[in-house]
Write an enzyme that holds these catalytic residues in place. Structure first.
Site, PDB file in Angstrom:
ATOM      1  N   TYR A 111      71.816  16.559  36.591  1.00  0.00           N
ATOM      2  CA  TYR A 111      72.371  17.062  37.733  1.00  0.00           C
ATOM      3  C   TYR A 111      72.074  18.749  37.881  1.00  0.00           C
ATOM      4  O   TYR A 111      72.397  19.395  38.710  1.00  0.00           O
ATOM      5  CB  TYR A 111      73.800  17.023  37.559  1.00  0.00           C
ATOM      6  CG  TYR A 111      74.361  15.479  38.139  1.00  0.00           C
ATOM      7  CD1 TYR A 111      73.429  14.569  38.519  1.00  0.00           C
ATOM      8  CD2 TYR A 111      75.620  15.328  38.436  1.00  0.00           C
ATOM      9  CE1 TYR A 111      73.642  13.442  39.227  1.00  0.00           C
ATOM     10  CE2 TYR A 111      75.890  14.018  38.915  1.00  0.00           C
ATOM     11  CZ  TYR A 111      75.107  13.011  39.067  1.00  0.00           C
ATOM     12  OH  TYR A 111      75.566  11.778  39.670  1.00  0.00           O
ATOM     13  N   CYS A 153      81.011  14.885  32.888  1.00  0.00           N
ATOM     14  CA  CYS A 153      79.996  15.488  33.067  1.00  0.00           C
ATOM     15  C   CYS A 153      80.411  17.018  33.465  1.00  0.00           C
ATOM     16  O   CYS A 153      81.271  17.091  34.490  1.00  0.00           O
ATOM     17  CB  CYS A 153      79.133  14.924  34.272  1.00  0.00           C
ATOM     18  SG  CYS A 153      77.651  16.101  34.769  1.00  0.00           S
ATOM     19  N   ASN A 154      80.290  18.233  32.690  1.00  0.00           N
ATOM     20  CA  ASN A 154      80.352  19.401  32.833  1.00  0.00           C
ATOM     21  C   ASN A 154      79.939  19.957  34.064  1.00  0.00           C
ATOM     22  O   ASN A 154      80.733  20.425  34.936  1.00  0.00           O
ATOM     23  CB  ASN A 154      79.694  20.401  31.759  1.00  0.00           C
ATOM     24  CG  ASN A 154      80.509  20.207  30.261  1.00  0.00           C
ATOM     25  OD1 ASN A 154      81.468  20.638  30.126  1.00  0.00           O
ATOM     26  ND2 ASN A 154      79.981  19.099  29.608  1.00  0.00           N
ATOM     27  N   CYS A 200      77.805  20.584  27.559  1.00  0.00           N
ATOM     28  CA  CYS A 200      77.193  19.338  28.452  1.00  0.00           C
ATOM     29  C   CYS A 200      77.247  18.170  27.404  1.00  0.00           C
ATOM     30  O   CYS A 200      77.108  18.082  26.398  1.00  0.00           O
ATOM     31  CB  CYS A 200      75.524  19.498  28.681  1.00  0.00           C
ATOM     32  SG  CYS A 200      74.952  17.940  29.312  1.00  0.00           S
ATOM     33  N   THR A 201      77.991  17.010  28.073  1.00  0.00           N
ATOM     34  CA  THR A 201      78.188  15.794  27.308  1.00  0.00           C
ATOM     35  C   THR A 201      76.769  15.038  26.585  1.00  0.00           C
ATOM     36  O   THR A 201      77.114  14.343  25.787  1.00  0.00           O
ATOM     37  CB  THR A 201      79.133  14.738  28.057  1.00  0.00           C
ATOM     38  OG1 THR A 201      78.628  14.526  29.458  1.00  0.00           O
ATOM     39  CG2 THR A 201      80.285  15.401  28.067  1.00  0.00           C
ATOM     40  N   HIS A 202      75.869  15.533  26.990  1.00  0.00           N
ATOM     41  CA  HIS A 202      74.742  14.892  26.441  1.00  0.00           C
ATOM     42  C   HIS A 202      74.264  15.836  25.116  1.00  0.00           C
ATOM     43  O   HIS A 202      73.608  15.211  24.279  1.00  0.00           O
ATOM     44  CB  HIS A 202      73.399  15.389  27.447  1.00  0.00           C
ATOM     45  CG  HIS A 202      73.273  14.490  28.632  1.00  0.00           C
ATOM     46  ND1 HIS A 202      74.048  14.489  29.587  1.00  0.00           N
ATOM     47  CD2 HIS A 202      72.279  13.184  29.001  1.00  0.00           C
ATOM     48  CE1 HIS A 202      73.716  13.617  30.750  1.00  0.00           C
ATOM     49  NE2 HIS A 202      72.723  12.871  30.062  1.00  0.00           N
ATOM     50  N   ASP A 241      79.531   9.991  34.639  1.00  0.00           N
ATOM     51  CA  ASP A 241      78.534  11.098  34.034  1.00  0.00           C
ATOM     52  C   ASP A 241      77.035  10.741  34.875  1.00  0.00           C
ATOM     53  O   ASP A 241      76.909   9.929  35.552  1.00  0.00           O
ATOM     54  CB  ASP A 241      78.354  10.808  32.426  1.00  0.00           C
ATOM     55  CG  ASP A 241      77.589  12.050  32.190  1.00  0.00           C
ATOM     56  OD1 ASP A 241      77.971  13.185  32.223  1.00  0.00           O
ATOM     57  OD2 ASP A 241      76.415  11.496  31.614  1.00  0.00           O
ATOM     58  N   SER A 242      76.361  11.935  34.639  1.00  0.00           N
ATOM     59  CA  SER A 242      74.870  11.992  35.433  1.00  0.00           C
ATOM     60  C   SER A 242      74.049  11.103  34.587  1.00  0.00           C
ATOM     61  O   SER A 242      73.085  10.776  35.006  1.00  0.00           O
ATOM     62  CB  SER A 242      74.570  13.412  35.281  1.00  0.00           C
ATOM     63  OG  SER A 242      74.497  13.970  33.996  1.00  0.00           O
ATOM     64  N   GLU A 247      68.190  11.728  27.623  1.00  0.00           N
ATOM     65  CA  GLU A 247      67.957  10.660  28.521  1.00  0.00           C
ATOM     66  C   GLU A 247      66.805   9.708  27.912  1.00  0.00           C
ATOM     67  O   GLU A 247      66.694   8.551  28.302  1.00  0.00           O
ATOM     68  CB  GLU A 247      67.776  11.118  29.946  1.00  0.00           C
ATOM     69  CG  GLU A 247      69.030  11.606  30.414  1.00  0.00           C
ATOM     70  CD  GLU A 247      70.007  10.514  30.796  1.00  0.00           C
ATOM     71  OE1 GLU A 247      69.640   9.224  30.963  1.00  0.00           O
ATOM     72  OE2 GLU A 247      71.370  10.790  30.665  1.00  0.00           O
TER      73      GLU A 247
END
Length: 269
Positions: free
Chosen positions: A41, A72-73, A183-185, A9-10, A151
């Site tokens: 990203y 990561c999408n 977005c996986t975040h 992932d980013s 983050e």
């Protein structure tokens, strides 16, 4: 030696996928890489994202994984087919699983998608959704301010609510009943996003669908891990290990061994 599932992932977003894999497939070992030094990203070019993804895959290949998950999408939209053409093991992304879940759950036929600038600009979700249901209405919105919040570990605060409200408030005017967290975040912000969007909108994280797809593919190949031994997972990041370890511990509910990464020249060409 147990072959792991490699997840990249980013940053910390892919931990949402890792957590679901641990829940659904507790015997599987995970090697995770978060590119925290270069996140987000979303604003980057496709060429740059592809290069980053190749570098991370090159690093993860040394662990002899049986599958690579691009969690990561943005990287899925830009680099999934590129990576598939370069390795001989299964490579999956997170866009198609999320799209399938949305089509299954929507009643109004109006689906919202939120993601990074790169993911929304690529129209990858629009294409995936319409391939499954051509009559579907898709409302897409880029939310570039979400990833920096996650983050930093800022999941619930006044700043978080105001950021989500200013980014998504106008979507309440659409008849959508389903919203893909593209977005996986974003699942880290589920409580706040749900508060802003209201009870009539079902939030979809592709993490559980992705874990089911991993299980199906490995089962078909006869590659699911056997036995009762507890796997020892490995987590790597390219940036600050302190904040990464803190967020990983909070999300997974356990202390982890974290190894920082020193970049090497990629060997995938």
């Amino acid at each position: 030696m147990q072959q792991p599932i490699a997840i990249l992932d980013s940053g910390v977003g892919g931990l949402t996928v890792a957590k679901e894999v641990m829940r659904q497939l507790p015997r599987e070992k995970i090697v995770y890489f978060g590119d925290t030094a270069r996140t987000p990203y979303g604003p980057r070019s496709s060429e740059e994202i592809i290069r980053f993804t190749r570098e991370i895959v090159d690093y993860l290949i040394q662990f002899n994984p049986k599958m690579i998950v691009i969690a990561c999408n943005t990287a899925t939209a830009a680099g999934l087919e590129d990576i598939r053409s370069r390795v001989e093991i299964p490579v999956i992304g997170v866009i198609n699983p999320g799209a399938r879940a949305a089509i299954r759950l929507t009643v109004t036929g109006c689906v919202g998608v939120i993601g990074t600038e790169g993911t929304i600009k690529s129209k990858a979700y629009d294409q995936a959704l319409k391939a499954l249901s051509p009559e579907i209405t898709v409302i897409s919105e880029a939310c570039p301010r979400f990833v920096p919040l996650v983050e930093k570990g800022n999941f619930r605060s006044r700043e978080t609510y105001e950021t989500v409200q200013s980014s998504l408030g106008h979507l309440q005017g659409y008849p959508m009943d389903t919203l893909i967290l593209g977005c996986t975040h974003y699942p880290f912000l589920t409580e706040t996003i749900s508060e802003v969007m209201g009870q009539g909108v079902t939030l979809i994280s592709s993490a559980d669908e992705t874990a089911r797809e991993i299980s199906a593919i490995l089962d078909k190949k006869g590659s699911l891990s056997q036995g009762d031994s507890i796997p020892v997972h490995q987590f790597f990041c390219s940036g600050d290990t302190r904040i990464f370890q803190l967020i990983t511990h909070q999300w997974l509910g356990k202390q982890i061994q974290l190894s920082p990464v020193v970049w090497q020249i990629p060997t995938i060409v």
